[in-house]
Design an enzyme around this catalytic site. Sequence first.
Site, PDB file in Angstrom:
ATOM      1  N   ASP A  96       0.842  -1.192   0.000  1.00 54.69           N
ATOM      2  CA  ASP A  96       0.000   0.000   0.000  1.00 54.69           C
ATOM      3  C   ASP A  96       0.882   1.249   0.000  1.00 54.69           C
ATOM      4  OD1 ASP A  96      -2.132   1.771   0.518  1.00 54.69           O
ATOM      5  OD2 ASP A  96      -3.130   0.291   1.781  1.00 54.69           O
ATOM      6  N   ASP A 196      -2.979   4.786  -2.263  1.00 59.22           N
ATOM      7  CA  ASP A 196      -3.904   5.482  -1.372  1.00 59.22           C
ATOM      8  C   ASP A 196      -4.348   6.827  -1.971  1.00 59.22           C
ATOM      9  OD1 ASP A 196      -4.980   5.509   1.411  1.00 59.22           O
ATOM     10  OD2 ASP A 196      -3.796   7.336   1.583  1.00 59.22           O
ATOM     11  N   GLU A 246      -7.025   4.006  -5.161  1.00 60.45           N
ATOM     12  CA  GLU A 246      -8.188   4.406  -4.364  1.00 60.45           C
ATOM     13  C   GLU A 246      -8.582   5.819  -4.803  1.00 60.45           C
ATOM     14  OE1 GLU A 246      -9.450   4.900   0.304  1.00 60.45           O
ATOM     15  OE2 GLU A 246      -7.631   5.823  -0.430  1.00 60.45           O
ATOM     16  N   HIS A 320     -10.938  -1.436   5.516  1.00 68.09           N
ATOM     17  CA  HIS A 320     -10.632  -0.969   6.873  1.00 68.09           C
ATOM     18  C   HIS A 320     -11.224   0.403   7.173  1.00 68.09           C
ATOM     19  CE1 HIS A 320      -7.868   0.790   4.095  1.00 68.09           C
ATOM     20  NE2 HIS A 320      -7.562   1.707   4.993  1.00 68.09           N
ATOM     21  N   ASP A 321     -11.867   1.034   6.193  1.00 63.06           N
ATOM     22  CA  ASP A 321     -12.488   2.343   6.418  1.00 63.06           C
ATOM     23  C   ASP A 321     -14.007   2.241   6.472  1.00 63.06           C
ATOM     24  OD1 ASP A 321     -10.016   3.657   6.268  1.00 63.06           O
ATOM     25  OD2 ASP A 321     -10.170   3.902   4.091  1.00 63.06           O
TER      26      ASP A 321
HETATM   27  C1  NOJ Z   1      -7.504   6.168   2.717  1.00 62.73           C
HETATM   28  C2  NOJ Z   1      -7.157   5.071   3.666  1.00 62.73           C
HETATM   29  O1  NOJ Z   1      -7.841   3.914   3.289  1.00 62.73           O
HETATM   30  C3  NOJ Z   1      -7.519   5.567   5.048  1.00 62.73           C
HETATM   31  O2  NOJ Z   1      -7.471   4.551   6.007  1.00 62.73           O
HETATM   32  C4  NOJ Z   1      -6.618   6.717   5.375  1.00 62.73           C
HETATM   33  O3  NOJ Z   1      -7.018   7.287   6.602  1.00 62.73           O
HETATM   34  C5  NOJ Z   1      -6.683   7.797   4.309  1.00 62.73           C
HETATM   35  N1  NOJ Z   1      -6.638   7.272   2.969  1.00 62.73           N
HETATM   36  C6  NOJ Z   1      -5.538   8.753   4.447  1.00 62.73           C
HETATM   37  O4  NOJ Z   1      -4.331   8.124   4.114  1.00 62.73           O
END
Ligand code: NOJ
Length: 546
Positions: A96, A196, A246, A320-321
């Site tokens: 990542d 990311d 992402e 995870h978010d």
């Molecule tokens: C997306 C990530 O999935 C998340 O967990 C993170 O807080 C933010 N980007 C900032 O890096």
Amino acid sequence: MADFHNKVVYQIYPKSFKDANGDGLGDLAGVIEKLDYLAELGVDYLWLTPFFLSPQNDNGYDVADYRRIDPDFGTMAEVEKLIDEAGKRGMGLMFDMVFNHTSTEHEWFQRALAGEEKYQDYYIFREGEPDQPPTNWVSKFGGPAWAYVPQLGKWYLHLFDKTQADLNWENPQVRRELQEVLKFWKEKGIKGFRFDVVNLISKPAEFADDVEGDGRRFYTDGRHVHEFLQEMVRESGIEGMVTVGEMSSTTLENCIRYSCPQDKELSMVFNFHHLKVDYKDGDKWQLMPPDIKSLKELFAKWQEGMQAGQGWNATFWCNHDQPRAVSRFGEDGAWREKSAKMLGACIHLMRGTPYIYQGEEIGMTNAGYASIDQYRDVESLNYYEILCREGKSSAEALAILAARSRDNGRTPMQWSAEAYAGFSSHEPWLLPPDNYKKINVAAARQDQDSIFAFYQQLIRLRHEREIVAEGKISFLDRENEDVIAYERTLGADRLVVLCNFCGREVSLREKSLQDYQAEGLHRVLGNYEDVGQALRPYEVVVLANS
Ligand code: NOJ
């Protein structure tokens, strides 16, 4: 055929996957310990969220050194062993890359703070008065997107936490540094990367107040983003590796460009529009039940639209978010098993590469926390304060977090009914929900009809049937508010997927199940034993003509 179309990716959040050294935090040795389990599931790639050196203010998304391993997670020797052992089991690693920002503890930022102009130009610093940020933009984690450094008399931009400073991609030296990081990991033998929030890297030429919103329209899918990605892939020699970006608040047009093979940017993209259908007025912190009709329209738009433009989706419910899908779009009580299987099939048989987030394959649920002390996530803690300040009672704010907190997706992997869900011998950094005694890997492996066994079948279908990987998609029964249905076709082959998203029996509108059977389609998979007259609660039935 691109070689990621028939593959399945499994996402590991190492901090919550398996703790091998008994300190309450998951680690790389824990991942190595569980490789046989992942091979048994049958996945092809393992995406690990960041385990690089970090102060962990945002659980590793605040990287202080892209080439060093955070001692909490293990050592470089363990990373090498992991790559090697996964490879022996036919699985490739994806790491990542958090390239929109670094931790403020990164050497580059520290040197910027110490006054080195070269490194100030690695970030986005602006002169200004201490009470007047350069713009009114809002950070994604709440509060202003700028932080003031008194000794420099300057502000720096942070779209996320104030300890995550945005990098200045306009500076070619920054881009070269990041290319070197990719080369370093490629040489270690990994097979791919996840990038990311990579559609936020290109900031505007001028920084101005946003009179309409929080500033995102100025930097989302920014002016040089496609150029920067093409250069990154070309110069770091990662073309041919599997890559996923992402994309935050993005558009279909941009995602086609990010992922169509001819533009040589990325293999595929995550977008999040389908995960906002339960945001009231688009606000994550206002609760509303999911709107299944909008969910279906969004899937149809992105699936058919990406197909028309030759783009490629990464398909997913969980990460995870996000809260757990079964608690959010399914039903995590009596219908947990049925609805978890239905959700799995709905995503896995679409056009795109499916991602399984740890625990999804056993139907893990939201955390069910009742006190703010149980939460750890920086965003949840910030928003708890913000919601209370806005006038919500503590109970109301907690009810919102119970549905929306990122910690719902971060609870420890439930391996067994033993203490702490078999995740650790020590109290974990975040507690598992009480249901781990019933919902766990050991129990799932004893049961031939488990969600785990169903996911194995879904993965097998993708590996074995070309139509799953390469078939065209079109949506069916579009007016039906409770059902998401689609058909895949490849030459004369047909595959029809019918998913009931509600807890009652529902009839199809365009054609009945019997009509499909009369056309020569037969059941190849489902979460009931046979094909009924109508779709039963949370039923999925998959029909094919070959
Ligand atoms: C997306 C990530 O999935 C998340 O967990 C993170 O807080 C933010 N980007 C900032 O890096």
